[in-house]
Every structure is written in structure tokens, then in C-alpha cells.
Design a protein around this motif. Structure first.
Motif, PDB file in Angstrom:
ATOM      1  N   HIS A 164      -9.751  -2.776  -1.390  1.00  0.00           N
ATOM      2  CA  HIS A 164      -8.701  -2.479  -2.361  1.00  0.00           C
ATOM      3  C   HIS A 164      -9.228  -1.570  -3.469  1.00  0.00           C
ATOM      4  O   HIS A 164     -10.439  -1.360  -3.612  1.00  0.00           O
ATOM      5  CB  HIS A 164      -8.117  -3.774  -2.931  1.00  0.00           C
ATOM      6  N   ASP A 165      -8.314  -1.044  -4.253  1.00  0.00           N
ATOM      7  CA  ASP A 165      -8.683  -0.014  -5.229  1.00  0.00           C
ATOM      8  C   ASP A 165      -9.513  -0.541  -6.386  1.00  0.00           C
ATOM      9  O   ASP A 165     -10.156   0.244  -7.096  1.00  0.00           O
ATOM     10  CB  ASP A 165      -7.413   0.663  -5.766  1.00  0.00           C
ATOM     11  N   LEU A 612      -0.147  -1.472  -2.965  1.00  0.00           N
ATOM     12  CA  LEU A 612      -1.279  -2.390  -3.014  1.00  0.00           C
ATOM     13  C   LEU A 612      -1.875  -2.532  -1.622  1.00  0.00           C
ATOM     14  O   LEU A 612      -1.154  -2.623  -0.627  1.00  0.00           O
ATOM     15  CB  LEU A 612      -0.806  -3.756  -3.532  1.00  0.00           C
ATOM     16  N   GLU A 613      -3.180  -2.558  -1.550  1.00  0.00           N
ATOM     17  CA  GLU A 613      -3.874  -2.610  -0.254  1.00  0.00           C
ATOM     18  C   GLU A 613      -3.524  -3.894   0.505  1.00  0.00           C
ATOM     19  O   GLU A 613      -3.174  -4.914  -0.084  1.00  0.00           O
ATOM     20  CB  GLU A 613      -5.377  -2.487  -0.520  1.00  0.00           C
ATOM     21  N   ARG A 616      -5.449  -7.342  -0.253  1.00  0.00           N
ATOM     22  CA  ARG A 616      -5.113  -7.775  -1.627  1.00  0.00           C
ATOM     23  C   ARG A 616      -3.691  -8.312  -1.677  1.00  0.00           C
ATOM     24  O   ARG A 616      -3.414  -9.308  -2.344  1.00  0.00           O
ATOM     25  CB  ARG A 616      -5.275  -6.596  -2.586  1.00  0.00           C
TER      26      ARG A 616
END
Length: 782
Positions: A164-165, A612-613, A616
Motif C-alpha cells: 500500500h501507499d 486504496l490498495e 489495505r
């Protein structure tokens, strides 16, 4: 869990003795160490170091391209084989991440930290899902020797909780030696509307058109990267790692490519498999007296004879294979475009091209195949007997963006012709890969040389081979510390007709408790579920894979001394490569480190933020109750309020025509409803309550007024929802295709303030075991 108090000799030789069996009682010399950098005598001397392109296909079987016996016409791949060499005894890991780890590092998978898929991290060194910092990747090696390093496609060497980011990017491709990257960190993505694509370190936020096919897009990106290097560095060689997402499920293809195979599989998998084997023998891949592994339900984990199926079932199953063949055709077209571009810029002859698959064809579509891939591709145990496995869809939709499907296991049996079983096993069907190596200027074939080589090689041998062929030096230090030695050895000698290759000393293969060991003619196999578990004499099978490459005849009873010797060598290799502890303990694979709990905290999303990934997003809803609250600051506008998922499964809340609507996609089975509104809402909450039997009840609460939207729907579990959460638009793959056709991403036009996810109680059937990170550390020290 298996434990052992003995202390083996931890050598960088795979833990094996320096000599091996050749036939029944003979010996062979050990595999030689890598020689000094060498350029072979070419037909036309390269004026500069060769470029390198490694093309890795996802989940493609040994026989799925024409140079290895397929009826699927793959002229571009065939041309590579005609210009180069086919290795018929090349082995990989049983699943994708371990193969990629070994390819990238030249080390055995568990020693490289990726003994299983990167989606799994129970906290042990051999299966932590990420590469060690002291092991140079091929990209780091080539960049350190002056190469430009480029990558497109599937990475799958980052622990899934670090994709995720907000995570560290230390295991992402750019941080592991690549100058440029375009692709997916995940183990797979859809070929239409991919769920999450990165460009270098940033998510790509563009909307993909309905006919934008990922194989074509990756090819265009790769060509653009090559041109970018050439426009600025005329003489700089490049290393390109092209890791295809095809043909991993969900299997999708372009309409024209599927149509080209219409009717080709009506004869069924038994006939197609037999025809492939005959072609393989004609091509010289196997001896004329070689045997094919047996078919029948008892030998194939349930695959029925084709002639036992009714007509409508045959039609459906044949269409599944037409889709798969169309995806292979798309790969061949990609190779054709790359080669044509290299020839156009005058670089083809001095480019080494490697073509391989990361594991065998997979049976994960089940005996019957599926049009609801994510309902089958799940890691949850205890699913109810009536769990949805295949939602019926029109035949003409198979392979397109609306269907997430996969072919039946009978076609995987064909893909792996002539071998036993499938991806995920240490039998040859899981680990024998087609390998083509082509370098016209540096590895020309001699007169009468068909280019077929039967020398044993393992995927960890590819890195040393490429390093030798290109004359590059693997770094001895990395990030200020000594670099780990490789396990693989160069097989470049097998590509030089004037040299006699040496055989390997031994090679272990291990996956989730399965054991296999190669030495000389012999292969030892241990698969506990086939013979009642344990690791005593009844556990092991022994094959002469030179005389019997398809593992038809078990010789264990005839050669107990060989079994005992190779079993001990497997044990030593397992200790050296951090294979232990084996996941024989049933709870091991559901353990998660306590650090993962950070991903289960509530999250607030602003409208228009990047999607959103997946992981996540999933942690907020996984096997539990949860609530989604949308807050508004003005009149109800139009557009998507929140979306999570895609055509493989998901849910979406949107406003249209002055109404509030909700759609739930249960793996292809659509549920649509309208939410009553008395006035413009200030808050709308969707409450998902976990029920027995992996199901949710979904209730809408509008300014305190509750309405049950769906009494009971199957939960989205495993890899679904695949596309992550989007606030204010329908990002990635569409959840509701009818809405998508009307409105596309349908960005929200009103006063949406934010969307908040609040995880609730976990369901009783959520079997995750959270282990404190300090407890894991203590176990490793002990």
C-alpha cells in the motif's frame, strides 16, 4: 512442524555431496562453478555488450507453445526457438513468487526468503515474502555493470502487507535495482481494467478503456522504455524483465484471439493431450519410447474422461480452453512486437532473449472450471457445502472483461503434457518449465543442431548464466555489507556445442511440506497427503527422470539405498536453505504477525483520492462485520459515493436520477436495490453484519433510519474484493457493469465530504492467529 537437533554442513552447494548418481550405481562429476566472464565465438562479433530480455509467463504449462508441442500457433515464440535453444529439463518452483525470487537472485527460493507466495508471511525466514537486502537482484547486478534496467508486469516479491501507499517501498522494483517500472506488485491482476498498476513508485490513476488489454499495454510500455534508453544512450545496453500477467487467472483474452481458436478444442482434453505428446516426440523433446503420465480421475485429482461429459458441458469446457489459447496468442503477439522493434532498431541479433514460465499449468479453476474465479480462489477453510463456485454466464462473455473465469483442471493436465499433476506440486507438472534462450550473434547454432538440450537446470541457474554470457560481475558487497553467494551455476556450457556440460551435484525443491530432490538420473519426491503423511520409507517415491521423465514408474522399493541417501541430502539442503520449519502444523499458514493489525484500523477517505490498495482495503472487511459511513455537506448530487471491488465481486453505493442506489456483486450474481430517501441525507451508513456460513446481512442507515438492503449474501473473501476502495468514483474494474456502461467511472458531483470505514467484530470462522512480533523473534533465536 518438523524439528531436528543435528547440525548439517552449511555449504553453498545445496547441501549435497560433491558427486551424484548417473543411472543405477554410476556417478557423475559435480556441477562446475561459474567461469570467468566469457563471450562466445559469434557468427558476427558483437560491437557492444548484449542486451538482455527475460520474458516470464505466469502459470503457463510446459506444452502450451508450439516449440514444446502445442497446437496453439505461436510463430514468434517458435522463431525464437528456431534461432536459439530449447531446454527440455528446466525446472522452477511449484508456484510463482519462489521462482521469481530465484530468478532475480540466483539463490534458492527459501534462502531468498520467498519459499511460498509473497501473500504469506507467518514470520519465518524462508517464507517472509520479500528478498533479503544482502542478495543482489539481476537488476542490481546489471545496473552496477552499466546497463539500463527496465521492468514491466508482475513483481510479486513484496510482502502483501507492504504494497500500500503508506508502506515502505524498500522491496518494490525501483528500490531493488530497476530504473523504470510499469506493472503490478501483486501476484496477478485482471487483463481488462487492472486493479492496481504502478509507474515506478506511484499508482497509475488513469481510467483504462474497456478494450485496453493488459498484455498489449505492457508491450507498448516496454517498447517505449527501450526507445527512451536508445534516444539518450545510444550504446548503453539494457536489461528488460518482461513479467507477463497472462495466463494467470482470471483468464481473459481479446475477442479476435479467442475467435481464432473456435472449435479447436471440441475433441476434448484426452485427444488434445495425446496429440501434443506425439508432436513433442516428433520435435525431439522426448525419446520415441517415452511414456506419458496416466489420465483418469484417480491420477489427476478428479478429472473425468472427456467422453463421459454431456454435450453442453463439453461446449462450456471447450470455450474455457479457447479463452486460454487466446491469451497465449496474445503473448505470442507481444513477443512478435518486441522482436520486430528490436530488428527495426538493429538490435535483435545482439539481444539475449530468455522465454520461460514461472510454474506449471494450474488446476485452481477446479474440476469443472469457473466463471466466478474469486469464489474458488480463496484461502478460507470451512466453507459451507452450498458455497457459490460458478455463476452461470453467457458463453460469449467468457474471456471478456465481464467474466473472471478459469479453465477446468482437465485443460491444465493438457498444459503440462506429458507430466503429472499441476502448479503447486513438486511433481513435474508443477515444476517443469519450457525454456528458450536465443542470442543470434553470440550463440549461433551449428549445422544440423536442432537446438534441443536435455541438460538439467534450475531457475536459480539463470542469473549466473546471464551474468556469464554478458560478462557482468555480481557485486560482492551490497548496501555496505557482504553480498550473499548465489546457489545457482551457469548452464552456458549447454548452449555451446563445442563444450561438454557438467551435471549438477543436486537440487532440492520444497513447497509447503512437499519435498523433492534431483541428482543425476534420479528424482526423489515426498508428498505427505498421498501416502498418509510422515517422512519414513512409505512417504518417498523415486523416479529415473531420464528414462521416465513423466514419473510413471516408482522405483523406491527397488532402490531403498538411493531413497535413503537422497532423503538425507534433501534434509541437509533444507537446513542450509532455511526450509525448516515445515508448515506441517495446520495453524502455521494462518498465523499473522501482530504488525499486520495496523492495517485493520479505521480509515477515512476523501473523494477523488487514489484507490486504496487491495490488501489495505481487505483488512477493513475481512471475515468480519464492518460499517461504511458517507458524510455529505449539501444537496445530494450524482455519482459514485463509494466503490469496492470489480466484476469478480464487490459492492457500490451511488446516486443517480435523484435516487440512492446500492449494488452488490456476489462473484457475478448481481443484487441491486434502491435506498429510500425522505430528503437530502447528511450521513449514509452501510452496515455489513457477519452471519454464519460466510455471509453478510447489509443494512443502510440514512440519518438514523434503517433499511435492510440484502438479508443474506455470500461474503467476499480471499482475493475479493480485488480492486480496492474508491471514494467518489468507481475506480479500477467496475462493480456493476450496467452502471459502468451508462456512466463509466461516474465521479460524484455533489457535496461528499468523506467516507469512513470502521472494522467490527471478526466472525467466529475467521481463523487468523495473531502472533506477537517479539514472540516470533524469540522462536527464531531459540
Amino acid at each position: 512442524m518438523i524439528d531436528d537437533d543435528s547440525t548439517p554442513d552449511l555449504r553453498h552447494t545445496d547441501g549435497a555431496s560433491p558427486r551424484g548418481y548417473d543411472g543405477f550405481g554410476g556417478v557423475v562429476a559435480p556441477r562446475s562453478s561459474q567461469s570467468t566472464p566469457w563471450w562466445p565465438a559469434p557468427k558476427r562479433a558483437p560491437e557492444k555488450a548484449p542486451n538482455v530480455i527475460v520474458i516470464l509467463i505466469d502459470d503457463m504449462g510446459f506444452s502450451d507453445v508450439s516449440p514444446f508441442g502445442s497446437e496453439i500457433d505461436t510463430p514468434a515464440i517458435q522463431a525464437l526457438a528456431d534461432d536459439g535453444y530449447r531446454l527440455t529439463n528446466f525446472h522452477v518452483a511449484p508456484v510463482c513468487s519462489p521462482t521469481r525470487a530465484a530468478l532475480m537472485t540466483g539463490c534458492n527460493p527459501h534462502r531468498a526468503g520467498v519459499g511460498s507466495v509473497a501473500n504469506m508471511n507467518p514470520g519465518y525466514p524462508g517464507i517472509r515474502g520479500g528478498l533479503p537486502t544482502d542478495m543482489p537482484t539481476l537488476a542490481e547486478t546489471f545496473r552496477g555493470n552499466g546497463y539500463a534496467t527496465l521492468m514491466v508486469g508482475k513483481w510479486h516479491l513484496t510482502p502483501e502487507t507492504e504494497m500500500h501507499d503508506g508502506a515502505s517501498t524498500s522491496t518494490w522494483p525501483i528500490q531493488r535495482g530497476f530504473d523504470r517500472y510499469f506493472g503490478s506488485l501483486e501476484g496477478f491482476t485482471t487483463m481488462y481494467h487492472p486493479h492496481r498498476i504502478l509507474r515506478d513508485n506511484s499508482p497509475v490513476t488513469e481510467e483504462f478503456a474497456d478494450d485496453d488489454y493488459l498484455t498489449d499495454r505492457l508491450t507498448s510500455e516496454a517498447i517505449d522504455m527501450i526507445d527512451g534508453v536508445r534516444s539518450s544512450g545510444v550504446d548503453r545496453p539494457f536489461f528488460l524483465y518482461f513479467a507477463h500477467n497472462a495466463v494467470h487467472g482470471p483468464v481473459q483474452a481479446k475477442p479476435a484471439d479467442m475467435a481464432a481458436h473456435r472449435g479447436a478444442y471440441d475433441a476434448g482434453w484426452d485427444a488434445v493431450r495425446a496429440a501434443r505428446f506425439e508432436r513433442q516426440k516428433e520435435l525431439g523433446l522426448f525419446d520415441a519410447d517415452a511414456e506419458i503420465s496416466p489420465s483418469g480421475p484417480q491420477n489427476t485429482q478428479g478429472v473425468p474422461p472427456w467422453d463421459s461429459l454431456d454435450e453442453s458441458t463439453r461446449e462450456l469446457y471447450a470455450r474455457h480452453m479457447e479463452v486460454y489459447a487466446g491469451a497465449v496468442t496474445g503473448i505470442d503477439d507481444s513477443v512478435a512486437r518486441l522482436v520486430a522493434h528490436l530488428k527495426d532498431i538493429g538490435e535483435y541479433e545482439n539481444t539475449i532473449i530468455v522465454f520461460a514460465s514461472d510454474n506449471g499449468g494450474t488446476s485452481e479453476g477446479g474440476v469443472n472450471g469457473t466463471r466466478s474465479y474469486f469464489s474458488q480462489f480463496t484461502f478460507s477453510s470451512g466453507l459451507p457445502d452450498d458455497w457459490v463456485a460458478d455463476v452461470e454466464r453467457p458463453l460469449d462473455e467468457l474471456g471478456g472483461p465481464r467474466v473472471f473465469g478459469h479453465y477446468p483442471a482437465g485443460w491444465a493436465h493438457v498444459s503440462n503434457t506429458p507430466f503429472r499433476l499441476y502448479k503447486g506440486t513438486v511433481h513435474e507438472g508443477g515444476i517443469r518449465s519450457p525454456l528458450i534462450v536465443s542470442w543470434p550473434a553470440g550463440l549461433p547454432r551449428g549445422d544440423g543442431d536442432r537446438g534441443v538440450r536435455g541438460d538439467f537446470a534450475f531457475v536459480a541457474d539463470l542469473a549466473p548464466t546471464l551474468e556469464e554470457l554478458c560478462g557482468v560481475t555480481r557485486p560482492t558487497t551490497l548496501r555496505g555489507a557482504p553480498a550473499a553467494d548465489p546457489d545457482g551455476s551457469s548452464f552456458a556450457a549447454a548452449l555451446r556445442p563445442t563444450e561438454q556440460p557438467s551435471r549438477p551435484t543436486g537440487q532440492h525443491v520444497s513447497f509447503l511440506g512437499q519435498r523433492s530432490y534431483f541428482e543425476g538420473r534420479f528424482k526423489l519426491v515426498g508428498m505427505g497427503w498421498e501416502r498418509g503423511g510422515g517422512d519414513g520409507p512409505a512417504f518417498w517415491r523415486l523416479y529415473d527422470v531420464v528414462a521416465d521423465p513423466a514419473e510413471v514408474h516408482d522405483l523406491a522399493a527397488d532402490h531403498p539405498d538411493v531413497v535413503a541417501d537422497l532423503a538425507e541430502k534433501w534434509r541437509l539442503a533444507a537446513w542450509h536453505n532455511t526450509v525448516f520449519p515445515l508448515p506441517d502444523e495446520p495453524t502455521m499458514l494462518v498465523k499473522i504477525p501482530s504488525t499486520d493489525l495496523e492495517l485493520e484500523q479505521p480509515v477515512r477517505l476523501r473523494p477523488g483520492a487514489p484507490t486504496l490498495e487491495r490488501v489495505r482495503s481487505y483488512k477493513l472487511i475481512a471475515l468480519r462485520s464492518f460499517a461504511v459511513e458517507a458524510r455529505f455537506g449539501g444537496a445530494l448530487g450524482e455519482g459514485v459515493i463509494v466503490s469496492h471491488g470489480d466484476q469478480g465481486g464487490g459492492y457500490i453505493l451511488f446516486a443517480e436520477d435523484s435516487a440512492l442506489r446500492f449494488s452488490y456483486n456476489a462473484y457475478g450474481d448481481m443484487h441491486r436495490t434502491e435506498i429510500p430517501l425522505a430528503s437530502d441525507p447528511s450521513t449514509v451508513t452501510l452496515a455489513f453484519d457477519a452471519l454464519d456460513g460466510f455471509a453478510w446481512r447489509i443494512t443502510a442507515v440514512v440519518d438514523g433510519v434503517s433499511t435492510v438492503l440484502v438479508d443474506r449474501v455470500p461474503m467476499l473473501i480471499g482475493m475479493a474484493p480485488f480492486t480496492g476502495i474508491s471514494a467518489g468514483f468507481d475506480g479500477g474494474g467496475p462493480v456493476d457493469w450496467e452502471l459502468h456502461e451508462r456512466r463509466g467511472w461516474f465521479r460524484y458531483s455533489g457535496g461528499l465530504r468523506d467516507v469512513r470505514y470502521t472494522p467490527g467484530a471478526k466472525a467466529p470462522y475467521n481463523d487468523e492467529i495473531v502472533v506477537a512480533i517479539d514472540e516470533i523473534s524469540a522462536r527464531l533465536i531459540d
